[in-house]
Design a protein around this motif. Structure first.
Motif, short mmCIF file in Angstrom:
data_model
loop_
_atom_site.label_atom_id
_atom_site.label_comp_id
_atom_site.label_asym_id
_atom_site.label_seq_id
_atom_site.Cartn_x
_atom_site.Cartn_y
_atom_site.Cartn_z
N PHE A 87 0.81 -1.22 0.00
CA PHE A 87 0.00 0.00 0.00
C PHE A 87 0.85 1.27 0.00
O PHE A 87 0.35 2.37 0.21
CB PHE A 87 -0.95 0.00 1.19
N ARG A 88 2.13 1.11 -0.21
CA ARG A 88 3.08 2.22 -0.26
C ARG A 88 3.00 3.12 0.98
O ARG A 88 2.89 4.34 0.88
CB ARG A 88 2.90 3.01 -1.56
N ILE A 89 3.02 2.49 2.13
CA ILE A 89 3.06 3.21 3.40
C ILE A 89 4.43 2.94 4.03
O ILE A 89 4.80 1.78 4.23
CB ILE A 89 1.94 2.72 4.35
N PRO A 90 5.21 3.98 4.31
CA PRO A 90 6.51 3.74 4.96
C PRO A 90 6.31 3.09 6.33
O PRO A 90 5.41 3.46 7.07
CB PRO A 90 7.09 5.16 5.12
N THR A 91 7.13 2.09 6.64
CA THR A 91 7.00 1.39 7.93
C THR A 91 8.33 1.37 8.67
O THR A 91 9.40 1.29 8.06
CB THR A 91 6.52 -0.06 7.74
N ILE A 92 8.23 1.45 9.99
CA ILE A 92 9.40 1.37 10.86
C ILE A 92 9.16 0.22 11.83
O ILE A 92 8.09 0.13 12.43
CB ILE A 92 9.59 2.68 11.66
N GLY A 93 10.15 -0.65 11.97
CA GLY A 93 10.02 -1.77 12.91
C GLY A 93 11.01 -1.63 14.04
O GLY A 93 12.21 -1.55 13.80
N ILE A 94 10.51 -1.55 15.26
CA ILE A 94 11.38 -1.56 16.44
C ILE A 94 11.52 -3.03 16.86
O ILE A 94 10.55 -3.67 17.27
CB ILE A 94 10.77 -0.73 17.60
N ILE A 95 12.73 -3.55 16.69
CA ILE A 95 12.95 -4.99 16.84
C ILE A 95 13.71 -5.29 18.14
O ILE A 95 14.73 -4.64 18.42
CB ILE A 95 13.77 -5.55 15.65
N ARG A 96 13.20 -6.25 18.89
CA ARG A 96 13.84 -6.64 20.14
C ARG A 96 15.13 -7.42 19.87
O ARG A 96 15.13 -8.40 19.13
CB ARG A 96 12.88 -7.51 20.96
N GLY A 97 16.23 -6.95 20.45
CA GLY A 97 17.51 -7.66 20.33
C GLY A 97 18.47 -6.99 19.36
O GLY A 97 18.15 -5.96 18.75
N GLU A 98 19.65 -7.60 19.25
CA GLU A 98 20.68 -7.02 18.39
C GLU A 98 20.49 -7.42 16.94
O GLU A 98 19.96 -8.49 16.65
CB GLU A 98 22.05 -7.52 18.83
N ARG A 99 21.00 -6.57 16.06
CA ARG A 99 21.00 -6.94 14.64
C ARG A 99 22.05 -8.05 14.42
O ARG A 99 23.21 -7.89 14.79
CB ARG A 99 21.34 -5.72 13.80
N VAL A 100 21.63 -9.16 13.86
CA VAL A 100 22.56 -10.26 13.58
C VAL A 100 22.60 -10.46 12.06
O VAL A 100 21.55 -10.62 11.43
CB VAL A 100 22.09 -11.57 14.26
#
Ligand SMILES: *Cc1c(COP(=O)(O)O)cnc(C)c1O
Length: 315
Positions: A87-100
């Protein structure tokens, strides 16, 4: 861009499939599966139902942007990223934990869809519902529509209530029981709300250990419809298999047997525990003879890839 009803509502009713089995015949139970896993390609399952009216709300904003929360294997993160892309909506994800690196298949998909991933430690993640933290997030990312973990809010409940409407059309009536898995409790709350004043009983099977879901569902129902008392429901907390994302060989064997016997894939986090619980209760005579039961297959099959990456192809 405003999402028209057409664009948003073009999904068909998810199929309702009677399950034929000698086990069910023996116990004189009629069981059908509401295949929300087949609604459409991602975003699908109960996550689509929960997103639907939220997406409509976001799309009406002058500057549509959606921020939400999830673990590294979250079906909700996956569905939200897919919806943002579609739907062309910008999304932000707050993710639990470190980036691996490399990212697991869920997060890799989310990033490919254009979701902006931000990793926070567990203590920070715990603050996800605190007004102060939300304020900090809005300062950092600009004004955005905040969707709680799992996509669960009053609009999610509205979306999930449609499961009941669809069933009523498909069955020309309603079953004696509707069974669904529970994480945050949003899906079961929607079903309970949709069943108001009907005699069908809703049973939620908790994927998590503990007794907090009953209270949580009561809270959710209150935010949805303050002055209504919903009574015909219960949460069963006997089939969590040790807690969220915990499993043992009994559960794995059950899921593999179910696939072999009925050609329906279940996942080890939610629907596997749900069906195990329903079948065990049938075996124990919990449901009166001649009962009709609808079990909701809420989807979540994207999680199998991540599961296999961690534990091998045992499923
Ligand atoms: C998220 C999820 C659930 C839990 O739904 P809630 O609304 O959070 O209770 C159940 N099944 C599947 C497949 C899910 O992805």
């Amino acid at each position: 861009m405003i999402l028209t009803d057409n664009e948003l509502f073009k999904t068909n009713h998810s199929p309702l499939m009677p399950l034929k089995s000698s086990f069910l015949m023996e116990h004189q139970i009629q069981l059908s599966i509401k295949r929300d896993d087949l609604i459409q390609p991602a975003p699908s399952g109960n996550k689509w139902r929960k997103l639907k009216y939220n997406l409509k709300e976001v799309s009406c904003l002058a500057n549509p942007k959606l921020l939400t929360f999830g673990g590294a294997f979250s079906n909700h993160i996956y569905a939200t990223a897919a919806a943002g892309n579609r739907f062309r909506i910008p999304t932000i994800g707050i993710i639990r934990g470190e980036r691996v690196e490399p990212l697991n298949s869920t997060l890799d998909f989310a990033e490919t869809c254009g979701m902006d991933l931000h990793f926070v430690d567990r203590n920070t993640y715990r603050r996800r519902n605190e007004p102060d933290f939300i304020k900090e997030l809005k300062e950092k990312f600009g004004d955005c529509y905040i969707l709680p973990e799992g996509g669960t809010n009053h609009l999610a409940i509205k979306g999930c209530a449609e499961i009941v409407e669809e069933l009523e059309e498909q069955m020309q009536g309603l079953p004696d029981y509707i069974c669904t898995p529970c994480g945050t409790g949003g899906t079961i709350s929607g079903i309970i709300a949709g069943l108001a004043s009907k005699k069908t009983k809703a049973i939620g099977f908790s994927a998590l250990k503990g007794d907090f879901l009953r209270k949580e569902v009561n809270n959710l129902l209150r935010t949805y419809q303050k002055n209504t008392v919903f009574s015909n429901w219960e949460i069963n907390a006997d089939y969590h298999f040790g807690g969220y994302a915990k499993f043992d060989s009994i559960l794995i064997d059950f899921i593999n047997d179910f696939k072999r016997d009925y050609d329906i894939q279940l996942d080890p986090i939610y629907t596997g525990k749900l069906f195990y619980g329903v079948f065990d209760l049938i075996q124990k005579g919990f449901f009166p003879k001649e009962s009709t039961i609808v079990v909701v297959h809420t989807g979540g099959l994207q999680g199998l890839n991540g599961f296999r990456e961690r534990f091998g192809k045992i499923l």
